[in-house]
Design an enzyme around this catalytic site. Structure first.
Site, PDB file in Angstrom:
ATOM      1  N   ASP A 104      19.007  96.170 145.642  1.00  0.00           N
ATOM      2  CA  ASP A 104      19.967  95.542 146.551  1.00  0.00           C
ATOM      3  C   ASP A 104      19.277  94.343 147.191  1.00  0.00           C
ATOM      4  O   ASP A 104      18.156  94.469 147.704  1.00  0.00           O
ATOM      5  CB  ASP A 104      20.365  96.550 147.639  1.00  0.00           C
ATOM      6  N   ASP A 206      24.504  91.601 147.937  1.00  0.00           N
ATOM      7  CA  ASP A 206      25.248  91.878 149.154  1.00  0.00           C
ATOM      8  C   ASP A 206      25.917  90.614 149.687  1.00  0.00           C
ATOM      9  O   ASP A 206      25.285  89.552 149.766  1.00  0.00           O
ATOM     10  CB  ASP A 206      24.286  92.442 150.203  1.00  0.00           C
ATOM     11  N   GLU A 264      28.978  92.243 145.316  1.00  0.00           N
ATOM     12  CA  GLU A 264      29.889  92.792 146.311  1.00  0.00           C
ATOM     13  C   GLU A 264      30.935  91.721 146.589  1.00  0.00           C
ATOM     14  O   GLU A 264      30.619  90.669 147.140  1.00  0.00           O
ATOM     15  CB  GLU A 264      29.129  93.134 147.596  1.00  0.00           C
ATOM     16  N   HIS A 339      27.539 103.396 150.273  1.00  0.00           N
ATOM     17  CA  HIS A 339      26.961 103.464 151.615  1.00  0.00           C
ATOM     18  C   HIS A 339      27.891 102.877 152.671  1.00  0.00           C
ATOM     19  O   HIS A 339      27.699 103.110 153.863  1.00  0.00           O
ATOM     20  CB  HIS A 339      25.625 102.719 151.642  1.00  0.00           C
ATOM     21  N   ASP A 340      28.879 102.101 152.246  1.00  0.00           N
ATOM     22  CA  ASP A 340      29.849 101.508 153.174  1.00  0.00           C
ATOM     23  C   ASP A 340      31.141 102.313 153.268  1.00  0.00           C
ATOM     24  O   ASP A 340      32.093 101.882 153.926  1.00  0.00           O
ATOM     25  CB  ASP A 340      30.204 100.084 152.730  1.00  0.00           C
TER      26      ASP A 340
END
Length: 605
Positions: A104, A206, A264, A339-340
């Site tokens: 990430d 990200d 993303e 994770h979001d």
């Protein structure tokens, strides 16, 4: 082009991605925080899942305002996670097991403790001042910009030493980089090359759609309201030089067959997706959208779900539309938790104990039978559930904490906010992995950084490894099925019965092979007429329950039952009245109720 023809094959299209949130996976030293050595100790478990690539959330040096999404040194490892030697070991051990690693990376912003920003905030004359976005105080109040994590929703913060405001689309401790400065872009490409040289296989990028800004800084509140329906993410994702920067990044760092990227894509619509991932664009490889996970959100409140539950026809249409985007080019992904996001079985299945296991298996079946690269979040393979914190003090997530402060400052209903967060809050998906029934679920010998769900005593990997009918065993076998059937990766997808309110049915077809997938997304028993005439002796290839009932081409689907039929002839006879009559004339065995488990069929190889 025939919908049965395979387009270009790529290893990342055929991969199954397993996302690890390192804070919560496995702690090796008793400090209550997961780390690299903890992951290394569980690599044989990860290999047993059959997955191909690990997506690892940020492990760079960071003050952890947002658990690593605020990077203070791109070339070092977070102290809590271990050392660079640990990282090198992780890469080697993963590769020895033929598992790739996706890192990430966050390049829209840094931490305010990054040396670049520490220098930049000292003086307007400092060379690093131009690495960030500033608004001089002598020009008055900065134009309104929204911050996702700021308690007041304000994306500009004042810096006294420079008498200017700096931009932060997220927390005030996460200032946005100025991609408009070519020196910034060069520094980022150097960072990416460094990690590729360390042996990683790709980047999850990200907030990558936010990197380009309109530096004329126009007043845009009315534009956001009218053109983007008050969605600031959509405005931020349409900077004037976004694709120019992504193409430059590709030329500088990504023009090689052994790496991949996952974008993303917050704020991007399906009409724009191919601009990012179509092969001849030479930008990125895959993206994931938010339209699916945002289904059911009410217009009022923050991440508040509409009453009434899942609107399945809407869900079917959305995922079909996204499939169609990539029918002739590019490639997509599919996921239900990250994770979001909250835990997928709570959000999309049913975590009541009588339905949790079976609905988790249904969701796994859905993800592994769609035409996209599936992404699973750690714990999905166990059916881990939301923890449902009752107090704001239990949360560690900056988004939830600061939004709570914002709601409170506006005189809003904080009790309702906490109730909504029990379903949609991000910390629901970040609780430590439940390894076994020992204290702290086998995650740590110390105090966990985030509370562990009390249900670990009966939802854990050790127990499910022993149980032949467990979610974990089912996950491994469905992964095996996808590996053995290219039709599930490359085959054409066709939605059937789009308006059925409870059952999601579709086919996957490649060359002469066709599979029929039937999913009951409800807790009701459903009498479902199959869209095709099946032979009276047809058995399901996969069944997430012990039996199924078939009579006159109608299946009695139990709550959350998932069935895969196939391989079937590619030209199946559609169900018409006369065809149905032929089925009804079968002399015996009209009613079929047989034991039919995953392990007893072709899948058990």
């Amino acid at each position: 082009m025939s919908n049965k023809v395979v387009r270009d094959k790529n290893w990342w299209k055929e991969s199954i991605i397993y996302q690890i949130y390192p804070w919560s996976f496995k702690d090796s030293n008793g400090d209550g925080i997961g780390d690299l050595q903890g992951i290394i100790s569980k690599l044989d478990y990860i290999k047993s899942l059959g997955i191909d690539m690990v997506w690892l959330n940020p492990i760079y040096k960071s003050p952890n305002d947002d658990n690593g999404y605020d990077i203070s040194d791109y070339y070092d490892i977070m102290r809590e996670m271990g050392t660079m030697e640990d990282f090198d070991t992780l890469v080697k051990e993963l590769h020895d097991r033929k598992i790739r690693l996706m890192m990430d990376i966050i390049v829209n912003h840094t931490s305010d403790e990054h040396p670049w920003f520490a220098d930049a905030r000292q003086s307007r004359e400092n060379p690093y001042y131009s690495y960030y976005h500033w608004w001089p105080a002598e020009k008055g109040k900065p134009p309104r910009r929204y911050s996702h994590f700021d308690p007041a929703g304000n994306a500009w913060s004042y810096n006294k030493a420079t008498d200017s405001y700096y931009l932060h689309y997220f927390s005030e401790k996460m200032p946005d980089l100025s991609w408009e400065n070519p020196d910034v872009r060069k520094a980022i490409y150097d960072i990416m090359r460094f990690w590729f040289n360390k042996g990683i296989d790709g980047f999850r990028m990200d907030a990558i759609c936010y990197i380009s800004k309109d530096t004329t800084w126009p007043e845009v509140e009315e534009i956001v309201k009218e053109k983007y329906r008050s969605d600031w993410s959509a405005y931020y994702a349409h900077g004037p030089h976004l694709h120019e920067y992504l193409q430059e990044m590709h030329r500088e760092t990504l023009d090689r067959p052994d790496v991949t990227t996952l974008a993303e894509a917050s704020g991007i619509t399906k009409d724009e997706a191919l601009l990012f991932v179509k092969e001849d664009r030479k930008e990125l490889h895959m993206l994931y959208h938010f339209e699916g996970v945002q289904l059911g959100f009410a217009k009022e409140g923050y991440k508040r779900l509409e009453p009434g539950g899942l609107n399945l026809p809407e869900m079917k249409q959305l995922y079909t539309d996204w499939n169609n985007v990539f029918a002739e080019g590019g490639w997509g992904t599919i996921y239900l938790g990250t994770h979001d996001q909250p835990r997928m079985v709570t959000r999309w299945g049913n975590d009541e104990e009588q339905y949790r296991e079976i609905s988790a298996k249904l969701l796994i079946t859905f993800l592994l039978t769609m035409r996209a690269t599936p992404i699973f979040y750690y714990g999905d393979e166990l059916g881990m559930t939301n923890i449902r914190f009752e107090k704001i003090e239990d949360y560690k997530d900056i988004e939830t904490i600061n939004m709570y402060k914002y709601v409170k400052s506006q005189g809003g209903d904080t009790e309702r906010f906490l109730k909504d967060a029990q379903i949609t809050g991000r910390d629901n998906g970040r609780t430590p992995f439940q390894w076994d029934e020992s204290p702290n679920a086998g995650f740590t010998t110390g105090k966990p950084w985030l509370k562990i769900n009390d249900n670990y005593k009966f939802i854990n990997a050790a127990a499910q490894d022993r149980d032949e009918r467990s979610i974990l065993r089912y996950f491994r076998q469905l992964v095996l099925l996808r590996k053995h059937k290219p039709v599930l990766t490359y085959g054409a997808y066709e939605l059937l019965d789009p308006d059925h309110p409870q059952v999601y049915t579709y086919t996957r077809t490649l060359d002469e092979e066709k599979l029929l997938i039937v999913l009951n997304f409800s807790k009701e028993e459903v009498l479902y007429k199959l869209p095709f005439v099946l032979d009276i002796d047809t058995e399901p290839l996969v069944n997430n329950m012990l039996s199924f009932r078939l009579e006159n081409n109608e299946i009695t689907l139990s709550p959350y039952q998932a069935l895969i039929f196939g391989p079937l002839p590619t030209e199946l006879q559609p169900l018409r009245d006369e065809a149905q009559a032929l089925v009804e004339e079968q002399p015996s065995g009209k009613m079929k109720e047989k034991n039919s488990s995953l392990e007893s069929n072709e899948l058990a190889i």
